[in-house]
Design a protein around this motif. Structure first.
Motif, PDB file in Angstrom:
ATOM      1  N   PRO A   1      -7.977   3.464  -1.630  1.00 31.32           N
ATOM      2  CA  PRO A   1      -9.475   4.033  -1.559  1.00 31.32           C
ATOM      3  C   PRO A   1     -10.021   4.614  -0.470  1.00 31.32           C
ATOM      4  CG  PRO A   1      -9.396   1.913  -3.009  1.00 31.32           C
ATOM      5  CD  PRO A   1      -8.007   1.967  -2.111  1.00 31.32           C
ATOM      6  N   GLY A   2     -10.173   5.868  -0.445  1.00 31.98           N
ATOM      7  CA  GLY A   2     -10.903   6.466   0.604  1.00 31.98           C
ATOM      8  C   GLY A   2      -9.764   7.243   1.552  1.00 31.98           C
ATOM      9  N   ASP A   3      -8.488   7.095   1.327  1.00 36.18           N
ATOM     10  CA  ASP A   3      -7.508   7.715   2.246  1.00 36.18           C
ATOM     11  C   ASP A   3      -7.699   9.274   2.077  1.00 36.18           C
ATOM     12  OD1 ASP A   3      -6.334   5.599   3.082  1.00 36.18           O
ATOM     13  OD2 ASP A   3      -4.593   5.343   1.521  1.00 36.18           O
ATOM     14  N   LYS A   4      -7.361   9.894   3.238  1.00 39.09           N
ATOM     15  CA  LYS A   4      -7.419  11.268   3.117  1.00 39.09           C
ATOM     16  C   LYS A   4      -6.098  11.808   2.887  1.00 39.09           C
ATOM     17  CE  LYS A   4     -10.961  11.999   7.063  1.00 39.09           C
ATOM     18  NZ  LYS A   4     -10.764  12.671   8.515  1.00 39.09           N
TER      19      LYS A   4
ATOM     20  N   ILE B   1      -4.064  13.955  -9.453  1.00 41.17           N
ATOM     21  CA  ILE B   1      -3.428  12.401  -9.376  1.00 41.17           C
ATOM     22  C   ILE B   1      -4.160  11.708  -8.301  1.00 41.17           C
ATOM     23  CG2 ILE B   1      -1.406  11.188  -8.978  1.00 41.17           C
ATOM     24  CD1 ILE B   1       0.120  13.278 -10.397  1.00 41.17           C
ATOM     25  N   SER B   2      -4.224  12.392  -7.050  1.00 43.80           N
ATOM     26  CA  SER B   2      -4.538  11.704  -5.846  1.00 43.80           C
ATOM     27  C   SER B   2      -6.182  11.430  -6.078  1.00 43.80           C
ATOM     28  CB  SER B   2      -4.593  12.732  -4.576  1.00 43.80           C
ATOM     29  OG  SER B   2      -3.246  13.247  -4.370  1.00 43.80           O
ATOM     30  N   GLU B   3      -6.929  12.302  -6.616  1.00 45.91           N
ATOM     31  CA  GLU B   3      -8.606  12.044  -6.994  1.00 45.91           C
ATOM     32  C   GLU B   3      -8.690  10.857  -7.773  1.00 45.91           C
ATOM     33  OE1 GLU B   3     -10.407  16.588  -6.649  1.00 45.91           O
ATOM     34  OE2 GLU B   3      -9.567  15.813  -8.432  1.00 45.91           O
ATOM     35  N   ARG B   4      -7.802  10.802  -8.730  1.00 46.97           N
ATOM     36  CA  ARG B   4      -7.833   9.590  -9.667  1.00 46.97           C
ATOM     37  C   ARG B   4      -7.606   8.207  -9.128  1.00 46.97           C
ATOM     38  NH1 ARG B   4      -7.016  10.851 -15.718  1.00 46.97           N
ATOM     39  NH2 ARG B   4      -7.526  13.047 -16.086  1.00 46.97           N
ATOM     40  N   ASN B   5      -6.681   8.430  -8.000  1.00 43.32           N
ATOM     41  CA  ASN B   5      -6.377   7.256  -7.300  1.00 43.32           C
ATOM     42  C   ASN B   5      -7.321   6.741  -6.049  1.00 43.32           C
ATOM     43  OD1 ASN B   5      -3.923   5.950  -8.186  1.00 43.32           O
ATOM     44  ND2 ASN B   5      -3.310   7.935  -8.635  1.00 43.32           N
ATOM     45  N   GLY B   6      -8.501   7.677  -6.197  1.00 47.13           N
ATOM     46  CA  GLY B   6      -9.684   7.390  -5.063  1.00 47.13           C
ATOM     47  C   GLY B   6      -9.478   7.889  -3.823  1.00 47.13           C
ATOM     48  N   ALA B   7      -8.683   9.138  -3.626  1.00 44.47           N
ATOM     49  CA  ALA B   7      -8.479   9.554  -2.365  1.00 44.47           C
ATOM     50  C   ALA B   7      -9.427  10.632  -1.988  1.00 44.47           C
ATOM     51  CB  ALA B   7      -6.950  10.331  -2.297  1.00 44.47           C
ATOM     52  N   GLU B   8      -9.928  10.771  -0.620  1.00 45.43           N
ATOM     53  CA  GLU B   8     -10.460  11.923  -0.226  1.00 45.43           C
ATOM     54  C   GLU B   8      -9.676  13.360   0.042  1.00 45.43           C
ATOM     55  OE1 GLU B   8     -12.717  13.089   3.908  1.00 45.43           O
ATOM     56  OE2 GLU B   8     -12.835  11.006   3.294  1.00 45.43           O
ATOM     57  N   VAL B   9      -9.661  13.956  -0.942  1.00 46.06           N
ATOM     58  CA  VAL B   9      -8.844  15.091  -1.036  1.00 46.06           C
ATOM     59  C   VAL B   9      -9.211  16.382  -0.416  1.00 46.06           C
ATOM     60  CG1 VAL B   9      -7.675  16.649  -2.535  1.00 46.06           C
ATOM     61  CG2 VAL B   9      -7.776  14.142  -3.399  1.00 46.06           C
TER      62      VAL B   9
ATOM     63  N   VAL C   1       4.530   7.434  -6.640  1.00 41.23           N
ATOM     64  CA  VAL C   1       4.563   7.543  -5.158  1.00 41.23           C
ATOM     65  C   VAL C   1       3.276   7.687  -4.768  1.00 41.23           C
ATOM     66  CG1 VAL C   1       5.145   9.207  -3.554  1.00 41.23           C
ATOM     67  CG2 VAL C   1       6.561   8.790  -4.975  1.00 41.23           C
ATOM     68  N   LEU C   2       2.346   8.440  -5.482  1.00 38.81           N
ATOM     69  CA  LEU C   2       1.026   8.663  -4.919  1.00 38.81           C
ATOM     70  C   LEU C   2       0.231   7.436  -5.188  1.00 38.81           C
ATOM     71  CD1 LEU C   2       0.429  12.393  -5.851  1.00 38.81           C
ATOM     72  CD2 LEU C   2       0.448  11.520  -3.606  1.00 38.81           C
ATOM     73  N   CYS C   3       0.173   6.943  -6.604  1.00 40.35           N
ATOM     74  CA  CYS C   3      -0.540   5.500  -6.649  1.00 40.35           C
ATOM     75  C   CYS C   3      -0.088   4.500  -5.953  1.00 40.35           C
ATOM     76  CB  CYS C   3      -0.608   5.241  -8.036  1.00 40.35           C
ATOM     77  SG  CYS C   3       0.496   4.475  -8.937  1.00 40.35           S
TER      78      CYS C   3
ATOM     79  N   ALA D   1      -5.576  -7.135   0.019  1.00 38.76           N
ATOM     80  CA  ALA D   1      -6.534  -6.574  -0.091  1.00 38.76           C
ATOM     81  C   ALA D   1      -6.850  -5.250  -1.118  1.00 38.76           C
ATOM     82  CB  ALA D   1      -7.029  -5.904   1.281  1.00 38.76           C
ATOM     83  N   HIS D   2      -5.904  -4.258  -1.223  1.00 34.67           N
ATOM     84  CA  HIS D   2      -5.901  -3.275  -1.860  1.00 34.67           C
ATOM     85  C   HIS D   2      -4.376  -3.072  -2.673  1.00 34.67           C
ATOM     86  CE1 HIS D   2      -9.492  -1.810  -0.364  1.00 34.67           C
ATOM     87  NE2 HIS D   2      -9.252  -1.912   0.969  1.00 34.67           N
ATOM     88  N   PRO D   3      -4.329  -4.063  -3.844  1.00 34.18           N
ATOM     89  CA  PRO D   3      -2.892  -3.936  -4.342  1.00 34.18           C
ATOM     90  C   PRO D   3      -2.651  -2.674  -5.234  1.00 34.18           C
ATOM     91  CG  PRO D   3      -4.433  -5.170  -5.758  1.00 34.18           C
ATOM     92  CD  PRO D   3      -5.225  -4.967  -4.482  1.00 34.18           C
TER      93      PRO D   3
END
Length: 416
Positions: A85-88, A104-112, A78-80, A239-241
């Motif tokens: 990238p950059g989503d809050k 998990i969120s950090e590893r997928n490039g989120a701004e946590v 669900v999260l990935c 753009a972001h698969p």
């Protein structure tokens, strides 16, 4: 050449917060002959499993299916599939598994962004809503039932508020699904992840998920079909698969939906197990199942109190399927657990982080949630604590639980 003996797993009474004992009917279902994943009989079972998952999640969502893998695989999927990238992402942390959502969120490039409270407490819903308004995240990711602390976070106000604010609500309901109400539609939750090895009483190995159209729109915008199975109409620039192939919900939709686009080889025996576990659960009735869990929780808690032990999670927000007991001062908690296992064949759990060595966690989940198990664990715990010279009230643990059971049975007899 080394010769290995066949498996002879010892019989255990598993009273942990997961895994728990699998229902014998589930184990029988797992011995069903293997079918090909596109055999019409097997795809019929897949469709039935989706129908039963909708009932379990109390949703009318089109998408409700298992991700092959342990519960964590559902969280990852669900999260990935949602995070670009950059989503809050805002994560309220009140135990170990809020930290997992963060990881998990950090590893997928989120701004946590996260908020924390003391382990053993939960968040006031308004505080979460206020933080959502301040941060304005794309996703609020939150745990419903936190097994590390035995606490359950209310969500009935958080979900509608996030819906109104345009924020996606992703909920880890691994510990609560099948043991306590998880009202996906009523609470307006966008994506919810469950697990098989807890209250559904199926071996670990699948992670049921459900999500709505708001989530599906994001999946479609990030969809990239694997080249080896793609048709010409599937090929487009994205753009972001979604970064993961295995945990790509957009491709899993095509696998579980009418298109039956090959994605992976389905875990056939696990699907049999999940279908049977859901069938058993719905045959019992969700409300009846929730009441059963509350009854055995009440009996266990009464026995613990009567024994003179102190409960850690004796609050209004207690998770009804996990009871946490404070380890008496001067008692080696691991020695007690070891003796329970070696002398009685009973397994209970310790905890993590700041609670490691401070509490025992006793699960009353699914098939393990039975009167004989509750009475057995109380009797065995008392015996072991006597051997450890713990200051307990001898002879009262089982009696406290029996008082609860007899009171309920008398009430049933009187009303009938």
């Amino acid at each position: 050449m080394t010769k290995y003996r066949e498996i002879h797993a010892p019989l255990r009474t598993i009273m942990t917060p997961g895994p728990v004992e699998a229902d014998p009917r589930v184990l029988r279902a797992m011995s069903t002959p293997i079918l090909g994943q596109f055999d019409p009989e097997f795809t019929r079972m897949m469709n039935e499993t989706m129908e039963m998952l909708r009932e379990t999640f109390q949703t009318s969502n089109q998408w409700a299916f298992p991700v092959d893998g342990t519960s964590r695989s559902g969280l990852e999927a669900v999260l990935c599939s949602l995070i670009e990238p950059g989503d809050k992402v805002l994560i309220p942390i009140f135990g170990r598994f809020g930290h997992l959502l963060t990881e998990i969120s950090e590893r997928n490039g989120a701004e946590v962004h996260f908020m924390q409270c003391t382990w053993g407490e939960v968040f006031d819903q308004q505080a979460v809503i206020d933080e959502v308004k301040r941060i304005q995240p794309k996703i609020l990711a939150i745990v419903h039932g936190e097994t590390s602390t035995g606490c359950m976070q209310p969500l009935d106000r958080i979900g509608p508020a996030c819906r109104e604010l345009g924020v996606l609500t992703v909920v880890d309901a691994v510990a609560s699904i099948g043991g306590a109400p998880v009202k996906v539609d009523e609470w307006q939750l966008d994506a919810v992840i469950g697990g098989t090895q807890k209250c559904i009483s199926v071996p670990s190995g699948m992670a049921p998920v459900t999500y709505n159209e708001r989530v599906e729109r994001i999946l479609q915008s990030r969809k990239k079909v694997e080249r080896g199975v793609a048709q010409e109409s599937d090929i487009r620039e994205v753009a972001h698969p979604i970064r993961s192939n295995y945990f790509d919900l957009s491709q899993l939709q095509d696998y579980w939906g009418p298109r039956r686009l090959n994605h992976h080889t389905e875990a056939t025996s696990m699907l049999y197990a999940l279908r049977e576990g859901l069938r058993i659960m719905l045959e019992e009735g969700l409300e009846e199942r929730f009441e059963r869990h509350k009854l055995h929780e009440k009996a266990l808690m009464a026995g613990i109190r009567e024994m003179g032990l102190e409960l850690f999670n004796d609050f209004a927000w207690k998770l009804p399927v996990v009871t946490c007991v404070k380890i008496p001062a001067g008692i080696d908690g691991e020695s007690v657990r070891s003796m329970l296992l070696n002398q009685f064949g009973i397994e209970i759990a310790s905890s993590f982080g700041p609670l490691h060595g401070q509490i025992w966690r006793i699960g009353t989940m699914g098939y393990s949630c039975r009167k004989e198990n509750v009475l057995f664990v109380l009797a065995a715990l008392e015996a072991v604590l006597i051997r450890h010279r713990a200051p307990i009230v001898v002879g009262r643990g089982v009696q406290g639980a029996l008082d609860v059971y007899e009171e309920v049975e008398a009430g049933v007899l009187t009303s009938s």
